[in-house]
Every structure is written in C-alpha cells, then in structure tokens.
Write a protein that holds these residues in place. Structure first.
Motif, PDB file in Angstrom:
ATOM      1  N   ARG A 151       2.382   2.816  -2.300  1.00 28.93           N
ATOM      2  CA  ARG A 151       3.555   2.939  -3.169  1.00 28.93           C
ATOM      3  C   ARG A 151       3.261   3.838  -4.377  1.00 28.93           C
ATOM      4  O   ARG A 151       4.174   4.205  -5.113  1.00 28.93           O
ATOM      5  CB  ARG A 151       4.004   1.549  -3.679  1.00 28.93           C
TER       6      ARG A 151
ATOM      7  N   ASP B 292      10.932  11.558  -7.203  1.00 26.38           N
ATOM      8  CA  ASP B 292      11.062  12.983  -6.878  1.00 26.38           C
ATOM      9  C   ASP B 292      11.599  13.204  -5.473  1.00 26.38           C
ATOM     10  O   ASP B 292      12.189  14.234  -5.180  1.00 26.38           O
ATOM     11  CB  ASP B 292       9.707  13.691  -7.067  1.00 26.38           C
TER      12      ASP B 292
ATOM     13  N   GLY C 237      -1.375   6.573   3.265  1.00 24.70           N
ATOM     14  CA  GLY C 237      -1.988   5.445   3.992  1.00 24.70           C
ATOM     15  C   GLY C 237      -2.722   4.516   3.045  1.00 24.70           C
ATOM     16  O   GLY C 237      -2.617   4.631   1.831  1.00 24.70           O
ATOM     17  N   ARG C 238      -3.502   3.575   3.619  1.00 24.41           N
ATOM     18  CA  ARG C 238      -4.228   2.633   2.762  1.00 24.41           C
ATOM     19  C   ARG C 238      -5.369   3.361   2.066  1.00 24.41           C
ATOM     20  O   ARG C 238      -6.147   4.029   2.705  1.00 24.41           O
ATOM     21  CB  ARG C 238      -4.826   1.511   3.613  1.00 24.41           C
TER      22      ARG C 238
ATOM     23  N   PHE D  85       0.825  -1.212   0.000  1.00 20.50           N
ATOM     24  CA  PHE D  85       0.000   0.000   0.000  1.00 20.50           C
ATOM     25  C   PHE D  85       0.859   1.263   0.000  1.00 20.50           C
ATOM     26  O   PHE D  85       2.022   1.244   0.414  1.00 20.50           O
ATOM     27  CB  PHE D  85      -1.013  -0.016   1.167  1.00 20.50           C
TER      28      PHE D  85
ATOM     29  N   SER E 255       8.277   9.338 -11.380  1.00 22.80           N
ATOM     30  CA  SER E 255       7.532  10.038 -10.339  1.00 22.80           C
ATOM     31  C   SER E 255       6.112  10.202 -10.852  1.00 22.80           C
ATOM     32  O   SER E 255       5.834  11.055 -11.691  1.00 22.80           O
ATOM     33  CB  SER E 255       8.137  11.405 -10.032  1.00 22.80           C
ATOM     34  N   ALA E 256       5.222   9.387 -10.334  1.00 18.63           N
ATOM     35  CA  ALA E 256       3.835   9.416 -10.802  1.00 18.63           C
ATOM     36  C   ALA E 256       3.186  10.737 -10.444  1.00 18.63           C
ATOM     37  O   ALA E 256       2.449  11.326 -11.237  1.00 18.63           O
ATOM     38  CB  ALA E 256       3.065   8.260 -10.177  1.00 18.63           C
TER      39      ALA E 256
ATOM     40  N   SER F 283      -6.366   8.538  -4.437  1.00 21.21           N
ATOM     41  CA  SER F 283      -4.980   8.222  -4.085  1.00 21.21           C
ATOM     42  C   SER F 283      -4.571   9.165  -2.968  1.00 21.21           C
ATOM     43  O   SER F 283      -4.665  10.376  -3.118  1.00 21.21           O
ATOM     44  CB  SER F 283      -4.106   8.422  -5.327  1.00 21.21           C
TER      45      SER F 283
ATOM     46  N   ARG G 127      -7.384  14.215  -9.760  1.00 21.26           N
ATOM     47  CA  ARG G 127      -7.298  12.775  -9.493  1.00 21.26           C
ATOM     48  C   ARG G 127      -8.683  12.164  -9.658  1.00 21.26           C
ATOM     49  O   ARG G 127      -9.633  12.594  -9.022  1.00 21.26           O
ATOM     50  CB  ARG G 127      -6.854  12.526  -8.053  1.00 21.26           C
TER      51      ARG G 127
ATOM     52  N   LYS H 208       8.080   7.516  -7.053  1.00 22.97           N
ATOM     53  CA  LYS H 208       8.439   8.600  -6.119  1.00 22.97           C
ATOM     54  C   LYS H 208       9.912   8.992  -6.227  1.00 22.97           C
ATOM     55  O   LYS H 208      10.542   9.326  -5.218  1.00 22.97           O
ATOM     56  CB  LYS H 208       8.122   8.198  -4.659  1.00 22.97           C
TER      57      LYS H 208
ATOM     58  N   THR I 289      -4.845  -2.894  -7.821  1.00 22.81           N
ATOM     59  CA  THR I 289      -5.089  -3.755  -6.652  1.00 22.81           C
ATOM     60  C   THR I 289      -4.676  -3.010  -5.391  1.00 22.81           C
ATOM     61  O   THR I 289      -3.810  -2.145  -5.435  1.00 22.81           O
ATOM     62  CB  THR I 289      -4.277  -5.060  -6.739  1.00 22.81           C
ATOM     63  N   PRO I 290      -5.294  -3.327  -4.260  1.00 23.30           N
ATOM     64  CA  PRO I 290      -4.884  -2.680  -3.018  1.00 23.30           C
ATOM     65  C   PRO I 290      -3.636  -3.360  -2.462  1.00 23.30           C
ATOM     66  O   PRO I 290      -3.376  -4.522  -2.781  1.00 23.30           O
ATOM     67  CB  PRO I 290      -6.063  -2.939  -2.075  1.00 23.30           C
ATOM     68  N   GLY I 291      -2.902  -2.636  -1.631  1.00 28.76           N
ATOM     69  CA  GLY I 291      -1.755  -3.265  -0.965  1.00 28.76           C
ATOM     70  C   GLY I 291      -2.255  -4.047   0.237  1.00 28.76           C
ATOM     71  O   GLY I 291      -3.400  -4.477   0.288  1.00 28.76           O
TER      72      GLY I 291
ATOM     73  N   GLU J 276      -1.907   6.415  -8.101  1.00 31.57           N
ATOM     74  CA  GLU J 276      -1.429   7.705  -8.621  1.00 31.57           C
ATOM     75  C   GLU J 276      -0.869   7.506 -10.031  1.00 31.57           C
ATOM     76  O   GLU J 276      -1.088   8.314 -10.926  1.00 31.57           O
ATOM     77  CB  GLU J 276      -0.331   8.244  -7.690  1.00 31.57           C
TER      78      GLU J 276
HETATM   79  N1  LIG Z   1       6.348  12.212  -3.584  1.00 38.79           N
HETATM   80  C1  LIG Z   1       5.580  11.395  -4.256  1.00 38.79           C
HETATM   81  N2  LIG Z   1       4.463  10.926  -3.718  1.00 38.79           N
HETATM   82  C2  LIG Z   1       3.705  10.080  -4.446  1.00 38.79           C
HETATM   83  C3  LIG Z   1       4.082   9.681  -5.736  1.00 38.79           C
HETATM   84  N3  LIG Z   1       3.145   8.844  -6.197  1.00 38.79           N
HETATM   85  C4  LIG Z   1       2.233   8.724  -5.222  1.00 38.79           C
HETATM   86  N4  LIG Z   1       2.561   9.477  -4.177  1.00 38.79           N
HETATM   87  C5  LIG Z   1       1.786   9.633  -2.958  1.00 38.79           C
HETATM   88  O1  LIG Z   1       1.789   8.441  -2.234  1.00 38.79           O
HETATM   89  C6  LIG Z   1       0.542   8.264  -1.570  1.00 38.79           C
HETATM   90  C7  LIG Z   1      -0.026   6.919  -1.912  1.00 38.79           C
HETATM   91  O2  LIG Z   1      -0.372   6.866  -3.263  1.00 38.79           O
HETATM   92  P1  LIG Z   1      -1.474   5.871  -3.790  1.00 38.79           P
HETATM   93  O3  LIG Z   1      -1.553   6.068  -5.255  1.00 38.79           O
HETATM   94  O4  LIG Z   1      -2.721   6.011  -3.032  1.00 38.79           O
HETATM   95  O5  LIG Z   1      -0.800   4.487  -3.447  1.00 38.79           O
HETATM   96  P2  LIG Z   1      -1.342   3.008  -3.711  1.00 38.79           P
HETATM   97  O6  LIG Z   1      -0.152   2.206  -4.037  1.00 38.79           O
HETATM   98  O7  LIG Z   1      -2.431   3.037  -4.678  1.00 38.79           O
HETATM   99  O8  LIG Z   1      -1.848   2.570  -2.276  1.00 38.79           O
HETATM  100  P3  LIG Z   1      -3.104   1.629  -1.854  1.00 38.79           P
HETATM  101  O9  LIG Z   1      -4.232   2.052  -2.693  1.00 38.79           O
HETATM  102  O10 LIG Z   1      -3.356   1.898  -0.423  1.00 38.79           O
HETATM  103  O11 LIG Z   1      -2.668   0.238  -2.100  1.00 38.79           O
HETATM  104  C8  LIG Z   1      -0.341   9.418  -2.031  1.00 38.79           C
HETATM  105  O12 LIG Z   1      -0.344  10.393  -1.035  1.00 38.79           O
HETATM  106  C9  LIG Z   1       0.329   9.906  -3.260  1.00 38.79           C
HETATM  107  O13 LIG Z   1       0.124  11.268  -3.506  1.00 38.79           O
HETATM  108  C10 LIG Z   1       5.269  10.221  -6.277  1.00 38.79           C
HETATM  109  O14 LIG Z   1       5.666   9.929  -7.411  1.00 38.79           O
HETATM  110  N5  LIG Z   1       5.979  11.053  -5.505  1.00 38.79           N
END
Ligand SMILES: Nc1nc2c(ncn2[C@@H]2O[C@H](COP(=O)(O)OP(=O)(O)OP(=O)(O)O)[C@@H](O)[C@H]2O)c(=O)[nH]1
Ligand SMILES: [Mg+2]
Length: 660
Positions: A72, A281, A96-97, A70, A319-320, A93, A89, A279, A217-219, A76
C-alpha cells in the motif's frame, strides 16, 4: 532536503518543541534537586524519584506507527517523509511484499551509536516475549551502518526484505498462518517465510536524534502472527497510520487487518488514528482536469470513511511516491500536489499533542506533587519559627524564671513530639499491611493459579466453542481480581486520608491531600486490554485449526500482557505507599529539628551566650530566607505548568486548524 529543511518542516518544529519542553522540565527537576538539598529536604526516596523522572524524560519517544496490507506504500511514505534528503530510497520499497519484518527506526540514546539489529525468526519458538528481547543484544545479528553513505544505508536495509525457505510444518510451528504462506518457487515442497522477526535501526537522523521513533510494519498478516505488535507496539504510539491505496480502495484484506488489529485503537486516549489514502497519483488525469481529479479523490475518501467507520477528516489522501520524487528533484509543484505537507502537519501535531498529554499526566503531575509537598514542609517550618519568635518576644527584659518556664515548655514539647512520632508508627504499619493486601489482590500467585486452571481447561476442550468458553471464564476471573483490588484500593484511600487528618491534628501542621490511588484508571486500562484481546482471541480460536498453536498464542499474548499489567500496578502500588508516607516523614524530621534548635537557643539565652534581640534577628532572617525559598518553589511550579502544551487532543479540531 537538507537537515536545515527537516528542522524547518512541521515535523522538525514539533520535534524541536518536544525537545525543548523535555529540556525545560529536566532543568526544573534538576533545580528542584538543588533546592531540596539547600533546604535539607533530600531523602533517598525523593532523590530516586527525581532520578527516575529524569531518566523517563530521556527515554521518551514520539512514536508514529504505520500499518496496513502489503504494497500500500507504507515504506514509501516513510521514505518520503523522513529520508528524502538522502536523494534515494533508503528503506526498501517495491511492488509485491517487501518489508518482511516490523522495523523500528529511532536513535539509541544510551549507546549513541548507529546500527541495524535483526532478530532471527527462530526466536519465535521460545516463550520469551518480543519486548524482552529488546535488551538481550546477544540474540540479535548486528550490521554496522555508515550513515553518511546513502548507498551503504540502502544496501544494509535490504536485509529487512530477506526471506528463507522452510517446510510447511516449520512455518506453522513458527506461528505463520497456513493460508498466508508463499510457496518457494525453486522448491515447491517448501514455503518462504521472513528471515527476521524484528529489526531495530538506530541512526543519527536529526529528527530521530531528538526523540522521534518510527515503526514500519509488513503487510500480509504480519500483525496476526506477532500479536505483541497489536498489543504493545501500536498502542504505545502517539499516532497510528493505516495505509490504503487509492487504486485498490478498501479491499477485503484491508478491512480484515483494520477490524482485527487497528480499529480498537480508536478508543485509546492519547492516540491519533488516521487512514492514509495513498497513491492518489493514479487518479490524476491530466485530460479531465484537476477539478474532476479532486472529485474522484473525494469519492474514494467518502467510501473509505464509510468502510472504516471513521470521519472523512481522519482520512488523508496523498501520493507518497510523487512526494518522494518531488523532494528528491526539488519540484515544489509536485510536492504540493502530492499533499504530503497536509499529512505531515496532521501527524506532527497529533504526536506532539498526544505525547504532551501523557507526559503532562505522568511527569508534570508527579514532579509538581513532589515540589508542592516539599514546599508545604517549608510553610510549616515558617509557621513554627513565627511561633517561636512570638514566644521569645514575650521575655524581652523579663526575669530568668520566665526563661526557665519556656525551657520547661520546650522540653515538654520535645517529649510530646517523641510520643506523637512513636504513635505514627502503628498507622504507618497499618498502611504497609494494607498495601500488602492490595498487592496480594493482584498478586502473582493467584494469577498463576487462574492461568494454570485455564491452561488445563483449554487442553481438555475439544471445540472452538469450548475454547471460547474457557477464555471467557479466564476474563471473568481476571475481572473478579480487579474488582477485589478496587474494593481494597478504596479502603486504602480512606486509610491514607484519615492518617493525614490525624497527622495534621497531632502535629498541628497543614498538609496537602494524600495522593489518591486511582484504581478506576487501572480498571479502565484493564478493560481496554481485555476488550482488545478478546476480540483478537475470538478470531484466533475460530481461524486457527491447530488447537495447540492457538493455546500457545493465547498464552504468549493475552496472559503475558495481563501478567505484565498486574506487575506494573504492583510496582506503582509500592511507589504509592512510599509517596503517601514521604511528606509525613519530611514534616516530622523538619519539626523535630526545629524543636531541638529552639531548645538549644533557649539554653544559650539562659547561659547568656546569646541575646533575645540576637535570637529574634536570626529568626527573622530565617523566616525571610524560607519565604524566598517558598517563592522559588512556586516559580518552579509555574515554570513547569507554563511549558504545558495547549491541552488539545481532539484530532478533528487539530485537522481543522491545520488544513485551513
Ligand atoms: N503510483 C504510486 N505508487 C506508489 C505510491 N507509493 C508507493 N507506491 C508503490 O507501491 C509499491 C509498494 O510500496 P511499499 O512502500 O513497498 O509498500 P508497503 O506498504 O511498505 O508494502 P510491504 O512492505 O510489502 O508491506 C512500490 O512499488 C511503490 O513504489 C504512490 O503514491 N503512488
Ligand atoms: Mg514496506
């Protein structure tokens, strides 16, 4: 990003190419249907096969699945790649979860409507496999989507994050892992679990409309508590993206998900497996400059490669978040720096390449065979007509007695033909019987027997070791069934081969080789299935304290999977036996018609209702027409093959060509 921009992107190009390829195959198949009709070669069997292929073509999706721990950034990344043009968005996203249930995004080609369907988590208490629910719409809660309103879309998608509060006991019964449960902050007696088991999102996004399917998929052990995802959803994708975060590196829980659910997909044919290092960035450091940042990113890539045991070229830094931001603000420099374009190039190429190879084997292979068989019938027809022309040439200007002789010869030929046609029946019956033997070797009943025995032994066994021994015995029994099937398949192939040889001799026609039953491929697929599930089950038996839950899980996943796989082979078997017979029956019908027509024509000559010259001219025209139709079939075959993809399934080669 506007729709035009989407279509111009790498994804747009690939999906477009796929769409065009599909429609060119469809065109050839429909053309072949007309061709068959024109040449009196349509039968229920060939028609239903073409129909089935057209349907399959329509249901083909290009699938990318995203998995990982989760937070990761899986969601995003999906937002950045596909939904940046909404200016916000779309999929939830946040820290946390977030994503609580696996979510499939696609466009429903049947209903052609937009919707969000949610399957309540309680359905896990039933034995019905998740895949069966797909068509049972009444079990889903449906939320309509206003797709041209980004706020409404984003709002509706929030349901994917919904949770509910239940007792620990209920959570365990629903298959959640005791170690992974979050306490309900308002009520410490209870725990929070996802409200939904699965989400289906259908909407008219330009790429989805053209056949792209995205699986988020969820983490947090979501894959562990829904084994069907690992077994079905992920292996069916053309690309699986395992998402990591550059700031966290490969943590113990990342590695656990990788080893238990993803790593085994490495060996799957036609599936591209990548790790996205998201990430990056967080490593951008304006004070130390770009070179140093690049070095830092490379270092994490190297570490990741070592941990996951995959080549560095299959690890894609990105960096998504910056990509999404850059696209929304149309900041080209930021987009470039986010490296999203590289990731898109690789994924677009992979899904297309892999899908094309699968379709190449299935649809192109099957339809080519159908066309080639039909073409062969016309070739025999042409040969027979040429023989008839030779015979008639001989009687030019000669006596009635010669004509009578020819008539007698033709009558005998008709009788002989009938005899040979009757003699075909026993071989056909033999093949049918052999097909029954084959079907029984992987039949439902013997499988059920093994399943019952296994269930009994599992309930009796007291320890994890005992359970594992039972599952091992189960796998051995399944392998023994497969061995028996392979032996019988070899026999069936020999039988079909000798039947074709006899037919060819008896009827004096050339045939293509009988289609081979590829038992070895089934064996390999089964081996994949067993390897994957045994790895999964070892973990299951060791980690799950509750024996009954482990047993239930073993049965709803492994056993269901094997039962489904055997059912699939049985279906293909029945089709194989029909396919083997089809060209023979087509040849017989065509030859019989020719003999009958020839007899009629000779009678007409005898009764002075026609002339030899007239008949010869008619035969010449028929032969000419047949030639044209034979060429048409060749052109059709060429077209099918021409549209073929560049057979290139190596990820590394693709990467090298994409990232110059
Ligand atoms: N700095 C940074 N933060 C990011 C990046 N991509 C995602 N995030 C942040 O990381 C957090 C989690 O992102 P999600 O896309 O919800 O992650 P997920 O893997 O879908 O997580 P689950 O849905 O819980 O499994 C969010 O606050 C995003 O804004 C990135 O490239 N850089
Ligand atoms: Mg998510």
């Amino acid at each position: 990003m506007s729709n035009d921009q989407i279509e111009n992107s790498q994804f747009g190009e690939s999906v477009n190419e796929f769409e065009q390829w599909k429609s060119s195959i469809g065109k050839e198949l429909r053309g072949f249907r007309l061709w068959s009709k024109r040449n009196q070669l349509t039968s229920e069997e060939s028609d239903s096969r073409i129909k089935h292929m057209l349907e399959t073509l329509n249901n083909e999706y290009l699938t990318i699945a995203f998995a990982g721990e989760f937070s990761r950034g899986k969601t995003e990344l999906i937002n950045a790649i596909f939904f940046a043009d909404y200016g916000q968005r779309i999929l939830p996203s946040q820290a946390g979860r977030t994503t609580m249930c696996p979510t499939e995004l696609f466009f429903d080609q049947h209903s052609k409507s937009s919707y969000l369907r949610l399957l309540p988590i309680e359905t896990r208490l039933q034995d019905t496999p998740l895949s069966d629910y797909q068509s049972m719409t009444n079990h889903w809660v449906e939320i309509p989507l206003v797709t041209n309103d980004p706020d409404d879309m984003a709002h509706a998608m929030q349901s994917i994050t919904q949770t509910k509060s239940v007792s620990r006991k209920e959570a365990l019964e629903l298959g959640f892992d005791a170690n992974m449960l979050d306490e309900d902050e308002d009520n410490p007696e209870k725990v929070e679990i996802p409200a939904w088991r699965h989400a289906l999102v259908s909407f008219e996004h330009p790429l989805l409309k053209q056949g792209l399917r995205i699986v988020d998929t969820p983490g947090l052990n979501a894959l562990g508590s829904e084994p069907e995802l690992t077994y079905h959803l992920l292996p069916q994708a053309q690309a699986v993206v395992f998402v990591l975060a550059a700031d966290a590196g490969v943590t113990a829980s990342d590695l656990q998900i990788w080893e238990e659910h993803i790593e085994q997909l490495k060996n799957r044919p036609n599936l591209g497996l990548y790790a996205v290092l998201n990430k990056i960035d967080v490593l951008w450091d304006e004070l130390s400059g770009r070179k140093k940042t690049e070095k830092a990113i490379n270092r994490v890539v190297r570490q990741t490669s070592r941990h996951l045991k995959i080549p560095e070229s299959d690890i894609l830094p990105i960096s998504a978040q910056k990509a999404l931001l850059g696209r929304i603000k149309d900041d080209k420099a930021l987009i470039l720096r986010s490296q999203i374009n590289d990731v898109e190039d690789v994924l677009a190429n992979t899904i297309l390449g892999n899908k094309e190879s699968v379709m190449w084997d299935n649809i192109i292979g099957q339809s080519s065979r159908l066309i080639e068989d039909a073409q062969q019938v016309l070739k025999s027809r042409k040969e027979q007509l040429e023989k008839q022309a030779e015979e008639i040439k001989g009687i030019r200007g000669s006596t009635e007695s010669e004509l009578n002789e020819l008539l007698e010869k033709s009558r005998i030929a008709q009788q002989e033909f009938k005899k040979r046609q009757l003699a075909l029946r026993p071989s056909q019956r033999l093949l049918e019987r052999q097909t029954e033997v084959l079907l029984d070797s992987i039949g439902k009943e013997p499988l059920d027997e093994i399943i019952q025995r296994t269930l009994h032994e599992m309930v009796e066994s007291r320890t994890s070791i005992g359970m594992m021994r039972t599952t091992r015995r189960f796998y051995q029994a399944i392998e023994a069934m497969m061995n028996e099937f392979c032996r019988e398949a070899e026999l069936s192939n020999k039988m079909a081969e000798s039947m074709y040889a006899k037919f060819s001799r008896d009827f004096d026609v050339d045939l293509l080789e009988a289609r081979y039953l590829k038992a070895k491929i089934y064996r390999r697929e089964l081996q994949h299935l067993l390897d994957e599930s045994s790895q999964l089950n070892r973990n299951l038996m060791l980690t799950l304290a509750e024996q009954s839950v482990a047993v239930k899980r073993f049965f709803t996943t492994t056993v269901n999977n094997i039962a489904m796989f055997f059912k699939h082979i049985r279906k293909e078997l029945r089709q194989w036996s029909r396919e083997v017979m089809l060209p023979l029956l087509q040849q017989v019908n065509s030859l019989r018609d020719l003999l009958d027509q020839n007899h009629q024509q000779l009678l007409a000559l005898k009764h002075n209702e026609a002339t030899v010259e007239g008949r010869l001219k008619a035969l010449k025209t028929l032969i000419f027409e047949l030639d044209t139709e034979i060429q048409n079939a060749s052109r059709s075959l060429e077209k099918l093959h021409e549209s073929a993809p560049q057979k290139n399934s190596s990820n590394v080669v693709k990467l090298a060509s994409v990232r110059r």
